[in-house]
Structure formats: structure tokens, C-alpha cells
Motif scaffolding. Structure first.
Motif, mmCIF file in Angstrom:
data_model
loop_
_atom_site.group_PDB
_atom_site.id
_atom_site.type_symbol
_atom_site.label_atom_id
_atom_site.label_comp_id
_atom_site.label_asym_id
_atom_site.label_seq_id
_atom_site.Cartn_x
_atom_site.Cartn_y
_atom_site.Cartn_z
ATOM 1 N N VAL A 138 -7.415 -5.076 5.622
ATOM 2 C CA VAL A 138 -7.136 -3.648 5.668
ATOM 3 C C VAL A 138 -5.625 -3.473 5.810
ATOM 4 C CG1 VAL A 138 -7.453 -1.496 6.927
ATOM 5 C CG2 VAL A 138 -9.384 -3.060 6.616
ATOM 6 N N LEU A 139 -5.018 -2.953 4.759
ATOM 7 C CA LEU A 139 -3.579 -2.728 4.766
ATOM 8 C C LEU A 139 -3.293 -1.376 5.396
ATOM 9 C CD1 LEU A 139 -2.701 -3.815 1.099
ATOM 10 C CD2 LEU A 139 -2.935 -5.246 3.150
ATOM 11 N N PRO A 140 -2.390 -1.320 6.359
ATOM 12 C CA PRO A 140 -2.034 -0.026 6.930
ATOM 13 C C PRO A 140 -1.490 0.916 5.866
ATOM 14 C CG PRO A 140 -1.143 -1.833 8.248
ATOM 15 C CD PRO A 140 -1.651 -2.434 6.983
ATOM 16 N N ALA A 141 -1.555 2.191 6.127
ATOM 17 C CA ALA A 141 -0.947 3.165 5.223
ATOM 18 C C ALA A 141 0.547 2.894 5.102
ATOM 19 C CB ALA A 141 -1.182 4.574 5.744
ATOM 20 N N GLU A 142 1.079 3.102 3.903
ATOM 21 C CA GLU A 142 2.514 2.959 3.647
ATOM 22 C C GLU A 142 3.046 1.651 4.236
ATOM 23 O OE1 GLU A 142 3.475 7.746 3.618
ATOM 24 O OE2 GLU A 142 4.181 6.528 5.287
ATOM 25 N N ASN B 191 0.875 -1.170 0.000
ATOM 26 C CA ASN B 191 0.000 0.000 0.000
ATOM 27 C C ASN B 191 0.910 1.216 0.000
ATOM 28 O OD1 ASN B 191 -1.914 1.974 0.272
ATOM 29 N ND2 ASN B 191 -2.465 1.445 2.383
ATOM 30 N N ARG B 192 1.000 1.879 -1.150
ATOM 31 C CA ARG B 192 1.907 3.023 -1.300
ATOM 32 C C ARG B 192 1.294 4.322 -0.796
ATOM 33 N NH1 ARG B 192 2.563 1.019 -7.509
ATOM 34 N NH2 ARG B 192 4.240 -0.512 -7.208
ATOM 35 N N GLY B 193 0.012 4.295 -0.487
ATOM 36 C CA GLY B 193 -0.695 5.517 -0.170
ATOM 37 C C GLY B 193 -0.617 5.925 1.284
ATOM 38 N N PRO B 194 -1.018 7.161 1.601
ATOM 39 C CA PRO B 194 -0.942 7.684 2.965
ATOM 40 C C PRO B 194 -2.109 7.273 3.850
ATOM 41 C CG PRO B 194 -1.764 9.384 1.492
ATOM 42 C CD PRO B 194 -1.443 8.199 0.624
ATOM 43 N N ASN B 195 -3.068 6.525 3.306
ATOM 44 C CA ASN B 195 -4.230 6.083 4.071
ATOM 45 C C ASN B 195 -4.341 4.562 4.010
ATOM 46 O OD1 ASN B 195 -5.206 8.801 4.604
ATOM 47 N ND2 ASN B 195 -5.735 8.858 2.420
ATOM 48 N N PRO B 196 -5.030 3.949 4.984
ATOM 49 C CA PRO B 196 -5.256 2.505 4.907
ATOM 50 C C PRO B 196 -6.015 2.134 3.633
ATOM 51 C CG PRO B 196 -5.804 3.346 7.084
ATOM 52 C CD PRO B 196 -5.595 4.538 6.217
ATOM 53 N N LEU C 86 8.256 -8.135 10.901
ATOM 54 C CA LEU C 86 6.863 -8.289 10.504
ATOM 55 C C LEU C 86 6.001 -8.570 11.728
ATOM 56 C CD1 LEU C 86 7.199 -10.501 7.301
ATOM 57 C CD2 LEU C 86 7.459 -8.039 7.544
ATOM 58 N N VAL C 87 4.820 -7.980 11.733
ATOM 59 C CA VAL C 87 3.876 -8.199 12.820
ATOM 60 C C VAL C 87 2.570 -8.715 12.225
ATOM 61 C CG1 VAL C 87 4.902 -6.438 14.299
ATOM 62 C CG2 VAL C 87 3.054 -5.806 12.736
ATOM 63 N N GLU C 88 1.715 -9.250 13.078
ATOM 64 C CA GLU C 88 0.467 -9.825 12.607
ATOM 65 C C GLU C 88 -0.435 -8.758 11.994
ATOM 66 O OE1 GLU C 88 -3.414 -12.287 14.335
ATOM 67 O OE2 GLU C 88 -1.795 -11.637 15.678
ATOM 68 N N LEU C 89 -0.981 -9.078 10.832
ATOM 69 C CA LEU C 89 -1.991 -8.229 10.206
ATOM 70 C C LEU C 89 -3.347 -8.667 10.753
ATOM 71 C CD1 LEU C 89 -2.678 -6.043 8.081
ATOM 72 C CD2 LEU C 89 -2.833 -7.890 6.393
ATOM 73 N N LYS C 90 -3.902 -7.867 11.624
ATOM 74 C CA LYS C 90 -5.069 -8.303 12.396
ATOM 75 C C LYS C 90 -6.392 -8.099 11.664
ATOM 76 C CE LYS C 90 -2.799 -7.498 16.845
ATOM 77 N NZ LYS C 90 -2.838 -6.763 18.127
ATOM 78 N N ARG C 91 -6.502 -7.098 10.844
ATOM 79 C CA ARG C 91 -7.779 -6.776 10.221
ATOM 80 C C ARG C 91 -7.892 -7.519 8.893
ATOM 81 N NH1 ARG C 91 -8.438 -0.380 10.464
ATOM 82 N NH2 ARG C 91 -10.624 -0.932 10.060
ATOM 83 N N ILE C 92 -8.222 -8.798 8.981
ATOM 84 C CA ILE C 92 -8.270 -9.662 7.805
ATOM 85 C C ILE C 92 -9.251 -10.798 8.061
ATOM 86 C CG2 ILE C 92 -6.267 -10.990 8.649
ATOM 87 C CD1 ILE C 92 -5.503 -11.417 5.682
ATOM 88 N N HIS D 78 4.274 3.908 8.625
ATOM 89 C CA HIS D 78 3.406 4.985 9.095
ATOM 90 C C HIS D 78 3.534 5.113 10.601
ATOM 91 C CE1 HIS D 78 -0.441 7.231 9.650
ATOM 92 N NE2 HIS D 78 -0.079 7.740 8.500
ATOM 93 N N ASP D 79 4.105 6.218 11.051
ATOM 94 C CA ASP D 79 4.475 6.363 12.457
ATOM 95 C C ASP D 79 3.299 6.254 13.416
ATOM 96 O OD1 ASP D 79 7.037 6.694 11.626
ATOM 97 O OD2 ASP D 79 7.038 8.872 11.784
ATOM 98 N N ALA D 80 2.111 6.638 12.958
ATOM 99 C CA ALA D 80 0.960 6.650 13.859
ATOM 100 C C ALA D 80 0.258 5.300 13.943
ATOM 101 C CB ALA D 80 -0.036 7.714 13.386
ATOM 102 N N ASP D 81 0.692 4.335 13.136
ATOM 103 C CA ASP D 81 -0.009 3.052 13.098
ATOM 104 C C ASP D 81 0.464 2.152 14.228
ATOM 105 O OD1 ASP D 81 -0.792 0.298 12.199
ATOM 106 O OD2 ASP D 81 -1.588 1.470 10.537
ATOM 107 N N GLU D 82 -0.475 1.526 14.895
ATOM 108 C CA GLU D 82 -0.139 0.648 16.017
ATOM 109 C C GLU D 82 0.620 -0.596 15.576
ATOM 110 O OE1 GLU D 82 -4.423 -1.753 16.000
ATOM 111 O OE2 GLU D 82 -3.803 -0.617 17.759
#
Length: 513
Positions: free
Chosen positions: A497-501, A440-445, A481-487, A469-473
Motif C-alpha cells: 500500500v503506497l501512501p498518497a503522494e 503514487n501521484r494520486g491524493p489517496n493510497p 526514507l522511512v520503512e514502508l510497513k504495509r507490504i 501527504h501531511d496527514a500520513d504517519e
């Protein structure tokens, strides 16, 4: 069918994208050599990098055991050697025989003293112990046809000639059997010792390749393409060199580095830039073959590629200018999470060209713009870029699938409008598993739905991500690599849901593909 989801499911404000997969739509079989790297006598890549006989973990030949363990973990399959710019001033005979008798030379490429403690035999024996496929480069800058052919004889002829018997007398009775050879390095660059024109280089490479094949008809050869897409001779160089070497060589090389100090959004679309670069080179060499009425198709050796660190204020990147008698710290980039995301996107582009890119070498392996850092007599550490490479090398097996992606465009200042989401997918039929790699190259999820109904029922095995993305948990401190939880997986589709950047990988178990 099965599903997995974290708190909050897959809801929330996000851009949407779709990825369509089908097991019948393939790019090509994945050549494991695309997970290669590069060792050059530059900075601390060799000395206090892979080789440090006084280190507590050193093996009997002086190579660091802790580094070798991380090379294995990284999943590297192939290593190019000994350069790079270094090779254009290198006499391979300086690096063979008793170490005490070897000369110390001034390496003009990096202005350092080269003790020749590690040479052809030491490197090739180390590669063999690690199960690595070596690519050797020959000097076509200050040397030529005879020297190249003699190095092949030294490495590959079993016995009965002066050079083969010399190798045996130096402790390697069996031939090294090096399969792949680079005909020089970056010969279009005016920084290169022996820099020349495309016409001169093409003829020189063709003659050297012909002589090398007279020694060993089974070898394969890589001709030099442009040093970068930005070279003023790009395109014309490829056309001329392909014309002059088409009947001799098997690959044309590409070198691609992406600068992390450029504007953030421009840097984040580096994967798309690599995609366009590969397509341009393939079109050029295929046009030459068509013009010649030849059925030969040159494959691509992306034998130098990487990112430069985005940590501009602390990066010691640069060249050695003052003469150094000890290995200098050249370009020991401290990589950030952003760099790891971009590197993962570059891997997506490589996978999406698996039909033509058969060799790729992350440059370099240790210390110099590398995924692995060492301290002399001290520890070894993984950089952030280590993690997407290791994950891709482990999971991208079997066949690369052709992905169709529908997503919003992303506007950049330097590169225009590009896709905001990139995807590559692989299918290992024997293992019954597929992997989907997403950037995800974009600034939003971005909420991405992967349509895999053609596979039948699939089970979600794992999903991991890394984000800049600094604000992403989900952002990890060390870039792991960490778990992608929203899937979740349901109705023969997987939605995440891919986090921004971010860069992510999703593993699926397939039953009917």
C-alpha cells in the motif's frame, strides 16, 4: 517465498494497481552516468560550496571535505562543468596558471565577479580524487572552434605541444583525459550570450566538434538541444541541429526543470511530462537519421534536470540582478517533501528510458537548487531531494526492465489524464537483486501488486518510502526514507500500500532471474 508486513497488513481503503515484471523484457543496460550532477560558476555552487579553503574540513587544494563526503554518499558518478550560462562568456585561459596571476572578470551571465580561483585544473583534479567522470562544456557563445580545440589539447594531449606542456608546468603532468564534451549551452535561448539560430549553431557545433576530434579522436560530443520543452522553437531546433551534426556528435542534450509553485496535482505528474519530453526528442532525432538513411542513433544527455522548490513563500529563487563582488545566494531553494517525491518520479522516467538516456545531470550539485546546502565556515546539510537520488543511485544497477502498469487515470488541469502510478524496475543478475521504484501521484493510497512470478521465488529485502501527504504517519520531517510497513511478498507477487503522494523503493532478492 517470504513475507513481511506491518500492523494492519495490506488492507484498508485504497485504489488498486498492478505492475508486471519479466526478466526477459528489458529497456537496456543502465549507464551509471545517469547519476550525474552539475557544477557551474553560479551563486555559491563553487565558492563556499565545493570550494572553501578556510573551512575546517578543507583539503590541501581548498575543497570542502564535508561536501565531498556527501557527494560520495549521494552516489554521483559524473559532473558537468563549468556551465551552464556561465560558459558562454568564459575564457578558460583565465582559470589556469598561478592563482595569484589570474584575472578577476565580470561574469555577465550572473552579474558577479569571477576571481578564477577555481578553474579547469582544480576542478578536474577534484573530480579525479572523487572518482567522478567529468563532462566539460566549451564556449560556443563568445568563443569558437579554435578555443574549443585548444581546450581539448590542454586537457587531453599527453605532452610535446605548447598547451600540453603548459598544463604540465602548472602542476598536472598527466593528461586529464576528459572523455565527454558539451558543444556550448542553451544556444537557443535569447538570454544566452551568443544566442543564435538553429542553422548557425548546428554549423558552428559541427565545425567545433570536427576540430576537437582532430585533437583527440576518442572524445564524445554533446550538441545543444532546446533549453526546455516550452521553447517556441522546440522540435524544429532538434530537427535542424540533428541534421547538421548527425555525423559529428554522439548525444543531443535535454534540459528539464519542473516548477513546484504550479498547481499541486500538475506538479505531481512531472515524471509523466519528462517521459513525453524524452519520447518526443527521441522521435525527432530518429526521424532525422531515417531521412538521411543513416544507421547512427543520437543518444540523449539530460545534462540539466531538477525541480524548483514548492515552498514559494520562502524560496529565494531568482537571478542575480545587482553586481555582486562576493558569491550571492542565488536560487538556494528550501526543498520540501513534495519536491523529493516529484524528483523520485523524474528518476523513474529516466530509468524507463535507459536505452537512450545515457547521461543525466541533476542541476546543481551544491547550494543552487541543490540536494546539498552549505554555510560558509559552517555545516553542510542534506536537502529532502538528496534521499530519493541517493537511494536510486545505490539500488538501480544492472539492467532496466520494461514495466507494464495497470492503474486508474489521474486527471490534471494542465496536462490532461495521466497514469496515477508510475513504476521502474532494475535487475542486477550478478548480485541476484531487483529493485522496483514506484510513484503514487494520486491524493489517496494505492494498493499495488507487483507480479514477479517470472523471477521464480523472491525474498523481500527492504521497502522504504517518502511521502508529501501531511496527514500520513509515514511522512518524515527531514524527507528521509522511512520503512514502508504495509507490504508482503507471497505467491510470487509483492503487494504494497503506497501512501498518497509518495515515492517508494522495494528491494527483492531474486534466485532464478
Amino acid at each position: 517465498m517470504s513475507g513481511a508486513g506491518g500492523a494492519g497488513g495490506v488492507g484498508g481503503a485504497a485504489a488498486t494497481a498492478k505492475v508486471f515484471l519479466h526478466p526477459a523484457f528489458v529497456v537496456g543496460e543502465i549507464d551509471r552516468r545517469i547519476f550525474g550532477s552539475f557544477v557551474e560558476h553560479m551563486g555559491r555552487c563553487v565558492y563556499t560550496g565545493i570550494y572553501e579553503p578556510t573551512h575546517a574540513t578543507a583539503d590541501a587544494e581548498g575543497f570542502r571535505g564535508d561536501v565531498s563526503a556527501l557527494v560520495d554518499e549521494l552516489g554521483v558518478t559524473l559532473v558537468r562543468y563549468p556551465g551552464g550560462n556561465f560558459v558562454s562568456g568564459y575564457d578558460w585561459r583565465d582559470g589556469i596558471g598561478p592563482v595569484a596571476d589570474r584575472p578577476t572578470r565580470l561574469d555577465l551571465a550572473w552579474r558577479t565577479a569571477e576571481p578564477n580561483t577555481v578553474g579547469t585544473d582544480e576542478f578536474l583534479r577534484w573530480a579525479a580524487r572523487r572518482g567522478l567522470d567529468p563532462i566539460m562544456a566549451v564556449n560556443l557563445g563568445t568563443a569558437g572552434v579554435r578555443e574549443a580545440a585548444e581546450l581539448v589539447e590542454y586537457c587531453n594531449v599527453a605532452s610535446g605541444t605548447t598547451l600540453a606542456d603548459l598544463r604540465a608546468s602548472y602542476g598536472t603532468p598527466a593528461p586529464h583525459a576528459v572523455r565527454t564534451w558539451c558543444l556550448g549551452n542553451e544556444m537557443d535561448g535569447d538570454w544566452q550570450i551568443g544566442h543564435t539560430t538553429a542553422e548557425q549553431y548546428g554549423r558552428r557545433a559541427a565545425e567545433a566538434g570536427k576540430a576537437m576530434r582532430m585533437v583527440d579522436p576518442e572524445i564524445e560530443l554533446v550538441a545543444c538541444g532546446s533549453s526546455s520543452r516550452e521553447m517556441p522553437t522546440f522540435g524544429r531546433w532538434e530537427d535542424t541541429v540533428a541534421e547538421l551534426t548527425l555525423d559529428v556528435v554522439d548525444y543531443l542534450s535535454m534540459h528539464a526543470y519542473y516548477d513546484g509553485t504550479q498547481a499541486r496535482r500538475d506538479y505531481l505528474v512531472s515524471g509523466h511530462r519528462l517521459h513525453r519530453f524524452i519520447e518526443d526528442v527521441v522521435a525527432t532525432v530518429d526521424a532525422v537519421a531515417a531521412r538521411r538513411g543513416s544507421g547512427r542513433r543520437l543518444q540523449i544527455a539530460l545534462d540539466e534536470w531538477n525541480v524548483w522548490s514548492s515552498a514559494a513563500d520562502v524560496s529565494p529563487a531568482g537571478l542575480a540582478r545587482d553586481l555582486s563582488l562576493t558569491p550571492p545566494r542565488i536560487t538556494e531553494d528550501p526543498y520540501q517533501s513534495l519536491d523529493a517525491v516529484v524528483l523520485g518520479d523524474l528518476l523513474i522516467s529516466i530509468l524507463n528510458h535507459a536505452d537512450r538516456v545515457k547521461i543525466a545531470c541533476l542541476s546543481l550539485l551544491v547550494n543552487v537548487s541543490a540536494p546539498i546546502l552549505t554555510e560558509p565556515d559552517g555545516p553542510v546539510t542534506r536537502q529532502t531531494t538528496f534521499h530519493p537520488f541517493a537511494a536510486t543511485a545505490r539500488l538501480a544497477t544492472g539492467t532496466a526492465l520494461r514495466t507494464a502498469v495497470e492503474c486508474a487515470p489521474l486527471t490534471t488541469d494542465r496536462h490532461g489524464t495521466v497514469p496515477s502510478v508510475a513504476a521502474a524496475a532494475t535487475l542486477d543478475r550478478a548480485a541476484g537483486r531487483a529493485a522496483v521504484f514506484l510513484a503514487n501521484r494520486g491524493p489517496n493510497p494505492a494498493e499495488v501488486t507487483i507480479d514477479h512470478q517470472a523471477f521464480g521465488d523472491c525474498t523481500l529485502l527492504a521497502a522504504r518510502t517518502l511521502t508529501a501527504h501531511d496527514a500520513d504517519e509515514l511522512r518524515s520531517i527531514d524527507g528521509t526514507l522511512v520503512e514502508l510497513k504495509r507490504i508482503e511478498t507471497r505467491n510470487r507477487a509483492t503487494t504494497a500500500v503506497l501512501p498518497a503522494e509518495s515515492w517508494s523503493v522495494i528491494e527483492l532478492e531474486t534466485r532464478n532471474a
